[in-house]
Design a protein around this motif. Sequence first.
Motif, PDB file in Angstrom:
ATOM      1  N   LEU A   1       0.823  -1.205   0.000  1.00 42.24           N
ATOM      2  CA  LEU A   1       0.000   0.000   0.000  1.00 42.24           C
ATOM      3  C   LEU A   1       0.865   1.266   0.000  1.00 42.24           C
ATOM      4  O   LEU A   1       0.550   2.235  -0.710  1.00 42.24           O
ATOM      5  CB  LEU A   1      -0.930   0.001   1.215  1.00 42.24           C
ATOM      6  CG  LEU A   1      -2.010  -1.088   1.256  1.00 42.24           C
ATOM      7  CD1 LEU A   1      -2.838  -0.952   2.527  1.00 42.24           C
ATOM      8  CD2 LEU A   1      -2.904  -1.029   0.019  1.00 42.24           C
ATOM      9  N   CYS A   2       1.932   1.239   0.786  1.00 41.17           N
ATOM     10  CA  CYS A   2       2.842   2.392   0.827  1.00 41.17           C
ATOM     11  C   CYS A   2       3.452   2.659  -0.538  1.00 41.17           C
ATOM     12  O   CYS A   2       3.517   3.807  -1.003  1.00 41.17           O
ATOM     13  CB  CYS A   2       3.963   2.153   1.844  1.00 41.17           C
ATOM     14  SG  CYS A   2       3.491   2.405   3.569  1.00 41.17           S
ATOM     15  N   ARG A   3       3.903   1.595  -1.181  1.00 40.33           N
ATOM     16  CA  ARG A   3       4.536   1.742  -2.493  1.00 40.33           C
ATOM     17  C   ARG A   3       3.544   2.225  -3.547  1.00 40.33           C
ATOM     18  O   ARG A   3       3.866   3.083  -4.367  1.00 40.33           O
ATOM     19  CB  ARG A   3       5.152   0.411  -2.919  1.00 40.33           C
ATOM     20  CG  ARG A   3       6.324  -0.052  -2.074  1.00 40.33           C
ATOM     21  CD  ARG A   3       7.515   0.851  -2.196  1.00 40.33           C
ATOM     22  NE  ARG A   3       7.950   0.992  -3.581  1.00 40.33           N
ATOM     23  CZ  ARG A   3       8.915   1.809  -3.980  1.00 40.33           C
ATOM     24  NH1 ARG A   3       9.534   2.565  -3.092  1.00 40.33           N
ATOM     25  NH2 ARG A   3       9.259   1.887  -5.253  1.00 40.33           N
ATOM     26  N   LEU A   4       2.338   1.688  -3.531  1.00 36.89           N
ATOM     27  CA  LEU A   4       1.326   2.122  -4.491  1.00 36.89           C
ATOM     28  C   LEU A   4       0.975   3.597  -4.293  1.00 36.89           C
ATOM     29  O   LEU A   4       0.843   4.359  -5.260  1.00 36.89           O
ATOM     30  CB  LEU A   4       0.073   1.263  -4.366  1.00 36.89           C
ATOM     31  CG  LEU A   4       0.189  -0.198  -4.827  1.00 36.89           C
ATOM     32  CD1 LEU A   4      -1.104  -0.954  -4.521  1.00 36.89           C
ATOM     33  CD2 LEU A   4       0.518  -0.282  -6.314  1.00 36.89           C
ATOM     34  N   ALA A   5       0.839   3.994  -3.029  1.00 28.99           N
ATOM     35  CA  ALA A   5       0.532   5.394  -2.735  1.00 28.99           C
ATOM     36  C   ALA A   5       1.664   6.306  -3.195  1.00 28.99           C
ATOM     37  O   ALA A   5       1.423   7.370  -3.791  1.00 28.99           O
ATOM     38  CB  ALA A   5       0.279   5.566  -1.234  1.00 28.99           C
ATOM     39  N   SER A   6       2.905   5.891  -2.939  1.00 33.22           N
ATOM     40  CA  SER A   6       4.056   6.707  -3.340  1.00 33.22           C
ATOM     41  C   SER A   6       4.142   6.834  -4.856  1.00 33.22           C
ATOM     42  O   SER A   6       4.444   7.913  -5.382  1.00 33.22           O
ATOM     43  CB  SER A   6       5.348   6.085  -2.793  1.00 33.22           C
ATOM     44  OG  SER A   6       5.378   6.140  -1.383  1.00 33.22           O
ATOM     45  N   LYS A   7       3.898   5.732  -5.564  1.00 42.54           N
ATOM     46  CA  LYS A   7       3.925   5.767  -7.032  1.00 42.54           C
ATOM     47  C   LYS A   7       2.857   6.706  -7.578  1.00 42.54           C
ATOM     48  O   LYS A   7       3.110   7.507  -8.490  1.00 42.54           O
ATOM     49  CB  LYS A   7       3.725   4.349  -7.586  1.00 42.54           C
ATOM     50  CG  LYS A   7       4.927   3.419  -7.463  1.00 42.54           C
ATOM     51  CD  LYS A   7       4.566   2.027  -7.951  1.00 42.54           C
ATOM     52  CE  LYS A   7       5.756   1.078  -7.888  1.00 42.54           C
ATOM     53  NZ  LYS A   7       6.779   1.397  -8.927  1.00 42.54           N
ATOM     54  N   ALA A   8       1.656   6.609  -7.023  1.00 48.75           N
ATOM     55  CA  ALA A   8       0.562   7.459  -7.489  1.00 48.75           C
ATOM     56  C   ALA A   8       0.837   8.932  -7.208  1.00 48.75           C
ATOM     57  O   ALA A   8       0.613   9.797  -8.057  1.00 48.75           O
ATOM     58  CB  ALA A   8      -0.744   7.027  -6.831  1.00 48.75           C
ATOM     59  N   LEU A   9       1.349   9.233  -6.017  1.00 52.07           N
ATOM     60  CA  LEU A   9       1.657  10.618  -5.666  1.00 52.07           C
ATOM     61  C   LEU A   9       2.794  11.162  -6.524  1.00 52.07           C
ATOM     62  O   LEU A   9       2.780  12.330  -6.925  1.00 52.07           O
ATOM     63  CB  LEU A   9       2.025  10.708  -4.186  1.00 52.07           C
ATOM     64  CG  LEU A   9       0.869  10.507  -3.204  1.00 52.07           C
ATOM     65  CD1 LEU A   9       1.395  10.341  -1.785  1.00 52.07           C
ATOM     66  CD2 LEU A   9      -0.108  11.692  -3.269  1.00 52.07           C
ATOM     67  N   SER A  10       3.770  10.315  -6.816  1.00 49.43           N
ATOM     68  CA  SER A  10       4.890  10.726  -7.656  1.00 49.43           C
ATOM     69  C   SER A  10       4.422  11.049  -9.069  1.00 49.43           C
ATOM     70  O   SER A  10       4.930  11.972  -9.716  1.00 49.43           O
ATOM     71  CB  SER A  10       5.949   9.629  -7.696  1.00 49.43           C
ATOM     72  OG  SER A  10       7.016   9.984  -8.545  1.00 49.43           O
ATOM     73  N   GLU A  11       3.440  10.314  -9.545  1.00 53.18           N
ATOM     74  CA  GLU A  11       2.933  10.529 -10.899  1.00 53.18           C
ATOM     75  C   GLU A  11       2.004  11.738 -10.977  1.00 53.18           C
ATOM     76  O   GLU A  11       2.074  12.548 -11.900  1.00 53.18           O
ATOM     77  CB  GLU A  11       2.213   9.278 -11.391  1.00 53.18           C
ATOM     78  CG  GLU A  11       1.735   9.372 -12.821  1.00 53.18           C
ATOM     79  CD  GLU A  11       1.244   8.041 -13.366  1.00 53.18           C
ATOM     80  OE1 GLU A  11       0.417   8.067 -14.296  1.00 53.18           O
ATOM     81  OE2 GLU A  11       1.681   6.986 -12.865  1.00 53.18           O
TER      82      GLU A  11
END
Length: 263
Positions: free
Chosen positions: A167-177
């Motif tokens: 979940l942390c990684r998915l959130a970080s990827k989405a925020l980065s994009e």
Amino acid sequence: MSMTSLGISTGFMIGYCVLAQTARRLAKRFVDREGIVPTLINEAIAAAELCACCFELIIVADNFGVAAYAVFLFMLTVWWGKVWGDASACPYTHMVDLVEGKTSLKEVALRTWAELMGGCCVYRIVQVFWWFEFAETHKGRAFEDCNADLQVHPYLGAAIEGFATLLCRLASKALSEKEPKFSSIIDSFIGTSLVVAAFNYSGGYFNPVLATALKWGCRGHTNVEHIIVYWIGACVGALLSVPIYRVPLVRRFLVGEQKEKEE
């Protein structure tokens, strides 16, 4: 517990953050910027800073509660996001880069080694600080046996660490994009919330180096169980974020559009 003790813990964490930032600037000034060496130095400094502060956060959580722990962790995470640069102090970020073709296996191994050295060696500095017993909360902590934070079956603990890391990684990827305003603060809030949610089950480390530096060899789990929960669990969760983030349904939910770029 007195607010003086909390102030001393706060002072230690601020002091170590200042020390680490000074070390980064000195390294940038005196170390050749070419090659892998400066990268490894930055990883070691970041891991030492992370683990030193989290050792003290254990004191905060034990004596002032999870809420105080969460506030400090949130503020530290925001700070680290601003000053660490390319360092992550976390091995699975490099593993993800390897899967995505952004780095080599050699660099993954070297970065992980540097993080382990920085994270594990800093305990001696923390131990000396505790030994002086400036705060009543430090009494007897320097040489006491540690207890594991794992309160559930190791396989369940691995699932918790893995799912939360995912979940942390998915959130970080989405925020980065998407790059929304205050994205780093949002990312820190999500990470801190997940840590608090897992705190009473697996400890909520979501970082193999941090878990190993703080809890390797502690009573409550074997070394094999530690590896299963904090290394395999977290790393599998991080690696799963790569294919899952590419699923159109997931992307629509996270970023509101399908991925148009061809892989």
